[in-house]
Design an enzyme around this catalytic site. Structure first.
Site, PDB file in Angstrom:
ATOM      1  N   CYS A 186     -49.438 -34.224  26.211  1.00  0.00           N
ATOM      2  CA  CYS A 186     -49.431 -35.432  25.398  1.00  0.00           C
ATOM      3  C   CYS A 186     -47.914 -35.579  25.121  1.00  0.00           C
ATOM      4  O   CYS A 186     -47.111 -34.715  24.749  1.00  0.00           O
ATOM      5  CB  CYS A 186     -50.420 -35.601  24.254  1.00  0.00           C
ATOM      6  SG  CYS A 186     -50.275 -37.149  23.367  1.00  0.00           S
ATOM      7  N   ARG A 222     -45.560 -33.564  18.144  1.00  0.00           N
ATOM      8  CA  ARG A 222     -45.859 -32.327  17.753  1.00  0.00           C
ATOM      9  C   ARG A 222     -46.498 -31.347  18.674  1.00  0.00           C
ATOM     10  O   ARG A 222     -46.927 -30.061  18.137  1.00  0.00           O
ATOM     11  CB  ARG A 222     -46.888 -32.693  16.418  1.00  0.00           C
ATOM     12  CG  ARG A 222     -46.622 -33.305  15.611  1.00  0.00           C
ATOM     13  CD  ARG A 222     -47.586 -34.118  14.666  1.00  0.00           C
ATOM     14  NE  ARG A 222     -48.432 -35.055  15.552  1.00  0.00           N
ATOM     15  CZ  ARG A 222     -49.762 -35.596  15.013  1.00  0.00           C
ATOM     16  NH1 ARG A 222     -49.927 -35.449  13.845  1.00  0.00           N
ATOM     17  NH2 ARG A 222     -50.315 -36.378  15.782  1.00  0.00           N
ATOM     18  N   CYS A 228     -55.330 -36.473  18.431  1.00  0.00           N
ATOM     19  CA  CYS A 228     -54.443 -37.304  19.427  1.00  0.00           C
ATOM     20  C   CYS A 228     -54.526 -38.821  18.918  1.00  0.00           C
ATOM     21  O   CYS A 228     -55.630 -39.250  18.966  1.00  0.00           O
ATOM     22  CB  CYS A 228     -54.914 -37.089  20.913  1.00  0.00           C
ATOM     23  SG  CYS A 228     -53.885 -37.773  21.961  1.00  0.00           S
TER      24      CYS A 228
END
Ligand SMILES: [Zn+2]
Length: 210
Positions: free
Chosen positions: A40, A44, A99
């Site tokens: 993704c 982070r 997410c």
């Protein structure tokens, strides 16, 4: 802000050079990573950092919610290069809990282009509605959906002609699904790995049926 970034780069480069004088010369001469990471875009979850890998050790493709679209030329080009030119041994599809892309896919709000991009996750949510309904709250539902999205991504990578071709010529490349916990910094194996036998097994089943 940008000057700060450039200053940090100088400090990092000097430190690396001090630790290993031929570090950059060695890396510049050859790229030979063992891993290809599909993750993704979330700031982070940087592949190198969370997997504890140095520059040169992982070839990376990232997009919002680590979706494997079968027609994504960006992802497919990177995948083909990783498999055919770099000969990576391990392909990792990595999602993460919390997410934002998965959250957006489960909201009844307009997100513009992202709604088109996130469509596969909406489809998964519909397909697994009964399973997801067993989770105690919305956060756990989204986290379970993030896991399902990884498993689906692994399957889609394996179904690409790129992987099918590689396995047919005997390449020893495996595809794994991992999920990262933002709250504890741990990567978990979702036990959905697929290796070289997969294509051959599917092919022999087809041949037996003919
Ligand atoms: Zn994300």
């Amino acid at each position: 802000m940008l000057n700060d970034l450039l200053a940090r780069n100088v400090a990092w480069s000097q430190q690396r050079h001090a630790e290993e004088p031929d570090y950059f010369t060695r890396l510049a001469a050859l790229q030979a990573p063992e891993f290809f990471w599909i993750g993704c875009s979330d700031s982070r979850v940087p592949a190198n950092v969370v997997a504890g890998l140095d520059p040169g050790e992982v070839f990376v493709h990232r997009n919002v919610a680590n979706i494997v679209h079968s027609s994504d030329m960006n992802l497919l080009s990177a995948l083909e290069f990783a498999v055919d030119a770099l000969h990576v041994r391990e392909i990792i599809v990595c999602g993460h809990y919390g997410c934002g892309g998965v959250k957006a896919a489960t909201e009844d709000l307009p997100h513009g282009l992202a709604d088109h991009w996130l469509e596969p996750i909406r489809r998964l949510a519909r397909a697994y509605a009964v399973d997801l309904g067993r989770e105690p709250d919305l956060e756990r539902q989204r986290d379970r959906l993030a896991e399902l999205n990884v498993v689906e991504g692994v399957r889609r990578v394996c179904e690409t002609p790129i992987l099918q071709r590689a396995w047919r010529r005997g390449a020893d490349v495996r595809v794994h699904g991992l999920i990262y916990g933002l709250k504890d910094g741990r990567l978990r194996d979702l036990d959905c790995s697929i290796g070289p036998g997969h294509f051959q097994a599917a092919q022999s089943t087809q041949e037996a049926a003919q």
